[in-house]
Design an enzyme around this catalytic site. Structure first.
Site, PDB file in Angstrom:
ATOM      1  CG  HIS A  16      -2.070  -1.020   1.330  1.00 55.15           C
ATOM      2  ND1 HIS A  16      -1.949  -1.710   2.459  1.00 55.15           N
ATOM      3  CD2 HIS A  16      -2.699  -1.409   0.459  1.00 55.15           C
ATOM      4  CE1 HIS A  16      -3.105  -2.635   2.543  1.00 55.15           C
ATOM      5  NE2 HIS A  16      -3.631  -2.378   1.175  1.00 55.15           N
ATOM      6  CE  LYS A  40     -13.244  -6.004   1.660  1.00 57.82           C
ATOM      7  NZ  LYS A  40     -12.242  -5.299   1.086  1.00 57.82           N
ATOM      8  NE  ARG A  89      -2.972  -7.348  -4.218  1.00 56.72           N
ATOM      9  CZ  ARG A  89      -3.661  -7.191  -3.064  1.00 56.72           C
ATOM     10  NH1 ARG A  89      -3.119  -7.507  -2.050  1.00 56.72           N
ATOM     11  NH2 ARG A  89      -4.942  -6.699  -3.095  1.00 56.72           N
ATOM     12  CB  SER A 127      -4.329  -6.584   4.819  1.00 57.49           C
ATOM     13  OG  SER A 127      -3.884  -5.283   4.079  1.00 57.49           O
TER      14      SER A 127
HETATM   15  P1  ADP Z   1      -5.843  -6.053   0.916  1.00 54.83           P
HETATM   16  O1  ADP Z   1      -6.315  -6.662  -0.622  1.00 54.83           O
HETATM   17  O2  ADP Z   1      -4.427  -6.244   0.884  1.00 54.83           O
HETATM   18  O3  ADP Z   1      -6.706  -6.396   1.778  1.00 54.83           O
HETATM   19  P2  ADP Z   1      -7.009  -3.254   0.452  1.00 54.83           P
HETATM   20  O4  ADP Z   1      -8.366  -3.630   0.276  1.00 54.83           O
HETATM   21  O5  ADP Z   1      -6.520  -2.578   1.703  1.00 54.83           O
HETATM   22  O6  ADP Z   1      -5.856  -4.670   0.384  1.00 54.83           O
HETATM   23  O7  ADP Z   1      -6.317  -2.770  -0.872  1.00 54.83           O
HETATM   24  C1  ADP Z   1      -6.330  -1.276  -1.165  1.00 54.83           C
HETATM   25  C2  ADP Z   1      -5.772  -1.295  -2.540  1.00 54.83           C
HETATM   26  O8  ADP Z   1      -4.509  -1.573  -2.360  1.00 54.83           O
HETATM   27  C3  ADP Z   1      -6.422  -1.980  -3.919  1.00 54.83           C
HETATM   28  O9  ADP Z   1      -6.671  -1.015  -4.793  1.00 54.83           O
HETATM   29  C4  ADP Z   1      -5.518  -2.930  -3.783  1.00 54.83           C
HETATM   30  O10 ADP Z   1      -5.460  -3.621  -5.036  1.00 54.83           O
HETATM   31  C5  ADP Z   1      -4.156  -2.134  -3.422  1.00 54.83           C
HETATM   32  N1  ADP Z   1      -2.866  -3.221  -2.706  1.00 54.83           N
HETATM   33  C6  ADP Z   1      -2.877  -3.991  -1.697  1.00 54.83           C
HETATM   34  N2  ADP Z   1      -2.106  -4.650  -1.680  1.00 54.83           N
HETATM   35  C7  ADP Z   1      -1.181  -4.273  -2.769  1.00 54.83           C
HETATM   36  C8  ADP Z   1       0.108  -4.478  -3.157  1.00 54.83           C
HETATM   37  N3  ADP Z   1       1.115  -5.386  -2.369  1.00 54.83           N
HETATM   38  N4  ADP Z   1       0.745  -3.626  -4.112  1.00 54.83           N
HETATM   39  C9  ADP Z   1      -0.159  -2.914  -4.831  1.00 54.83           C
HETATM   40  N5  ADP Z   1      -1.263  -2.555  -4.606  1.00 54.83           N
HETATM   41  C10 ADP Z   1      -1.819  -3.073  -3.496  1.00 54.83           C
END
Ligand code: ADP
Length: 159
Positions: A16, A40, A89, A127
């Site tokens: 992130h 969630k 990703r 996460s």
């Molecule tokens: P997660 O899928 O890890 O629970 P979130 O729902 O918090 O993550 O994701 C928020 C945003 O960050 C989304 O657009 C997700 O694709 C992106 N994201 C999460 N992890 C990564 C990563 N390792 N590299 C790039 N983008 C990421």
């Protein structure tokens, strides 16, 4: 130009943060928006997630960290954002993000969705992986920012 970067950030990872840093470079103001989706079953409260992100990025005038409830399209409009930015990703992220982008376009035609590719070293990072590793006593060095690592471990291992 204002961009909104939405997510659960439960908790924020180095993946992130990489997107946050790079997205901040291509806009005037980046709004990191923590979604308040109780269905969630998040491990961290919204306030905790905001605190962890703030601690990880430090004082930045060009980045605002806040939460939102309701529709992302409504929030983005309210804050005057030109676009929503999402991290990608793998192909597995694509189908869901594609649907969300088209739905948001339908709700708010002037709002664009931009995708930023993950940096390769974070392409495996999520996460949920961080939570799984930390809960089971594994090493999360390099997966989350050093300054918030202990707080994350404490929260996930103390009951
Ligand atoms: P997660 O899928 O890890 O629970 P979130 O729902 O918090 O993550 O994701 C928020 C945003 O960050 C989304 O657009 C997700 O694709 C992106 N994201 C999460 N992890 C990564 C990563 N390792 N590299 C790039 N983008 C990421």
């Amino acid at each position: 130009m204002i961009l909104v970067y939405p997510g659960s950030f439960d908790p924020v990872t180095n993946g992130h943060l990489d997107i946050i840093e790079r997205a901040a470079c291509i806009c005037d103001k980046l709004i990191v928006a923590v979604g308040n989706n109780e269905s969630k079953k998040p491990a961290f409260t919204v306030e905790e997630r905001i605190e962890l992100i703030r601690a990880a990025i430090g004082e930045r005038e060009d980045i605002v960290v806040t939460s939102f409830t309701g529709l992302l399209a409504d929030f983005a409009k309210k804050v005057g954002a030109r676009a929503v930015i999402k991290g990608l990703r793998a192909m597995s992220d694509f189908e869901y993000e594609f649907q969300m982008a088209l739905l948001n376009k339908k709700l708010e035609p002037d709002l664009e969705t931009l995708f930023m590719m993950t940096s390769v070293q974070y392409s495996f990072l999520s996460s949920s992986a961080v939570k799984e590793i930390a809960r089971n006593g594994g090493n999360i060095d390099g997966l989350v920012p050093d300054g918030i690592k202990d707080r994350i471990i404490m929260k996930l291992t103390c009951r």
